[in-house]
Design a protein around this motif. Structure first.
Motif, PDB file in Angstrom:
ATOM      1  N   PHE A  33      -3.387   2.826  10.017  1.00 26.77           N
ATOM      2  CA  PHE A  33      -2.224   2.139  10.151  1.00 26.77           C
ATOM      3  C   PHE A  33      -1.396   2.451  11.254  1.00 26.77           C
ATOM      4  O   PHE A  33      -0.743   1.613  12.029  1.00 26.77           O
TER       5      PHE A  33
ATOM      6  N   THR B  50       0.828   9.296   2.777  1.00 28.87           N
ATOM      7  CA  THR B  50      -0.047   9.788   3.980  1.00 28.87           C
ATOM      8  C   THR B  50       0.706   9.742   5.312  1.00 28.87           C
ATOM      9  O   THR B  50       0.539  10.732   5.949  1.00 28.87           O
TER      10      THR B  50
ATOM     11  N   ARG C  19      -6.870   6.647   5.983  1.00 27.14           N
ATOM     12  CA  ARG C  19      -6.074   5.223   5.912  1.00 27.14           C
ATOM     13  C   ARG C  19      -4.948   5.177   6.815  1.00 27.14           C
ATOM     14  O   ARG C  19      -4.577   4.145   7.584  1.00 27.14           O
TER      15      ARG C  19
ATOM     16  N   ALA D  29       0.760  -1.323  -0.057  1.00 32.18           N
ATOM     17  CA  ALA D  29      -0.130   0.085   0.124  1.00 32.18           C
ATOM     18  C   ALA D  29       1.180   1.183  -0.026  1.00 32.18           C
ATOM     19  O   ALA D  29       0.889   2.037   0.963  1.00 32.18           O
TER      20      ALA D  29
ATOM     21  N   VAL E   4       0.150   4.645   1.271  1.00 30.04           N
ATOM     22  CA  VAL E   4       0.415   4.991   2.935  1.00 30.04           C
ATOM     23  C   VAL E   4       1.635   5.756   3.179  1.00 30.04           C
ATOM     24  O   VAL E   4       1.711   6.660   4.118  1.00 30.04           O
TER      25      VAL E   4
END
Ligand code: NAG
Ligand code: NAG
Ligand code: NAG
Ligand code: NAG
Ligand code: NAG
Length: 331
Positions: A103, A59, A99, A53, A56
């Motif tokens: 995490f 992010t 997201r 992912a 991420v």
């Protein structure tokens, strides 16, 4: 080629920075005695999950940046709104970042299992951001730790203090200077857009309605016309599109590299705040220097600016707390 890439990925950047006041109390290896495996747990989790992912990674960096710009790097950005109804910083962040919160909650749970109540959410965020950059081909650097978590998070402060993608150079620099950062930090931290993605509505006026006049031809003249036409045709096909996602560094948005800066020089920066970087002489010179040079140069300056950012108004010693769960203050 593969070997060269590996060397770059493992490059340990020696970071020398003049620490700000609170920042001076942070130190590398803060958890060496109290939770020796803390950094390793974060790193392993990131290495296991970010390759599946990669968005991420962007992010996490953005979340760390947002955190540091509001009340210092104290994980206030991770707090949920209170049951009393006050909206938190989180409520001002774009959905794309949601997201990252889940995490980080999972990383925190693993670290809590190992050493309950020892490692702050603010440090976990700083460490996970660093590790995510490494996983996607960027540098590794030592992160000074010892931050404590804040107990307050207010939506309006995020709206007021986080630099907007529509800002010009003057306003961006004012915003960075207010946090003790300088022109170079602005240029290097913007380099995180090498892995960024954005919804069309974050820059749609640059394609359709730059002056407010609207209609054909009202695009931002500082955006490459051919690129703008291409975005209108293939990505943001209507002025109201708020769902389509656009890569900020097309073709290379999953790799931490310098092509973002080459895009800027071709006038293909996606936000006005990207385009702004080549409107200032000093900033433009910085952009040109890394756009041409080897990635290592960018890696070093990026790491240095990340460390400087990570020291903004940190809480240490008896300030704040070590949150048990990153989304709520301890009761
Ligand atoms: C925080 O808010 C999220 C989203 O609303 C929710 O899923 C999560 O359970 C909350 N966490 C805590 C600890 O209350
Ligand atoms: C954004 O988040 C809000 C609240 O969590 C949700 O209602 C909305 O559907 C989300 N929008 C998108 C485009 O995901
Ligand atoms: C930058 O934008 C602000 C408005 O946000 C404006 O007042 C200022 O004049 C602009 N500066 C330049 C140099 O364009
Ligand atoms: C263009 O922008 C102006 C001013 O910001 C706004 O009033 C107008 O509705 C916009 N036009 C379109 C087509 O979005
Ligand atoms: C996206 O736009 C649609 C239509 O204009 C609107 O109903 C929806 O609330 C918007 N979603 C977000 C996340 O802004």
């Amino acid at each position: 080629m593969a070997a060269a890439k590996l060397v770059l990925a493992m490059l340990v950047v020696a970071v020398g920075v003049a620490a700000g006041e609170g920042g001076g109390k942070l130190r590398q290896g803060y958890y060496e005695q109290s939770c020796p495996r803390a950094e390793q747990i974060v790193k392993h989790y990131v290495e296991r999950h970010v390759p599946h992912a990669p968005s991420v990674a962007a992010t996490l960096i953005r979340t760390h940046f947002h955190d540091c710009f509001v009340r210092g790097c104290d994980a206030s950005v991770l707090l949920n709104a209170t049951t009393g109804g006050g909206e938190a910083e989180k409520d001002a962040t774009p959905n794309l970042t949601l997201r990252g919160f889940a995490f980080l909650d999972r990383v925190k749970a693993l670290v809590e299992q190992e050493c309950p109540g020892v490692v702050s959410c603010a440090d976990i965020l700083a460490l996970a951001s660093r590790d995510a950059v490494g996983v996607i081909g960027g540098p590794f650097w030592r992160v000074p730790t010892g931050r404590r978590d804040g107990r307050v998070s207010i939506k309006q402060e995020a709206l007021d203090q986080i630099p907007a993608p529509t800002m010009n150079f003057t306003d961006l620099l004012t915003s960075f200077r207010a946090k003790g950062l300088d022109v170079a930090d602005l240029v290097w931290l913007s380099g995180a857009h090498t892995i960024g993605i954005s919804h069309c509505n974050s820059f749609t006026e640059r394609l359709y309605n730059f002056t407010g006049r609207g209609g054909p031809g009202d695009a931002d003249p500082s955006l490459d016309a051919e690129y703008a036409a291409n975005l209108r045709r293939t990505k943001c096909t209507t002025p109201t599109d708020n769902t389509t996602i656009v890569e900020m560094d097309p073709g290379s948005f999953l790799t931490f590299d310098t092509s973002y800066y080459r895009g800027l020089l071709k006038r293909r920066g996606l936000f006005q705040s990207d385009a702004a970087l080549i409107t200032d002489t000093a900033a433009r010179a910085d952009v040109e220097s890394v756009a041409k040079g080897p990635s290592e140069v960018f890696f070093q300056v990026f790491a240095r600016s990340m460390v400087r950012m990570g020291m903004i108004e940190v809480k240490t010693g008896g300030e704040g707390e070590i949150r048990r769960h990153c989304a709520v203050v301890n009761s």
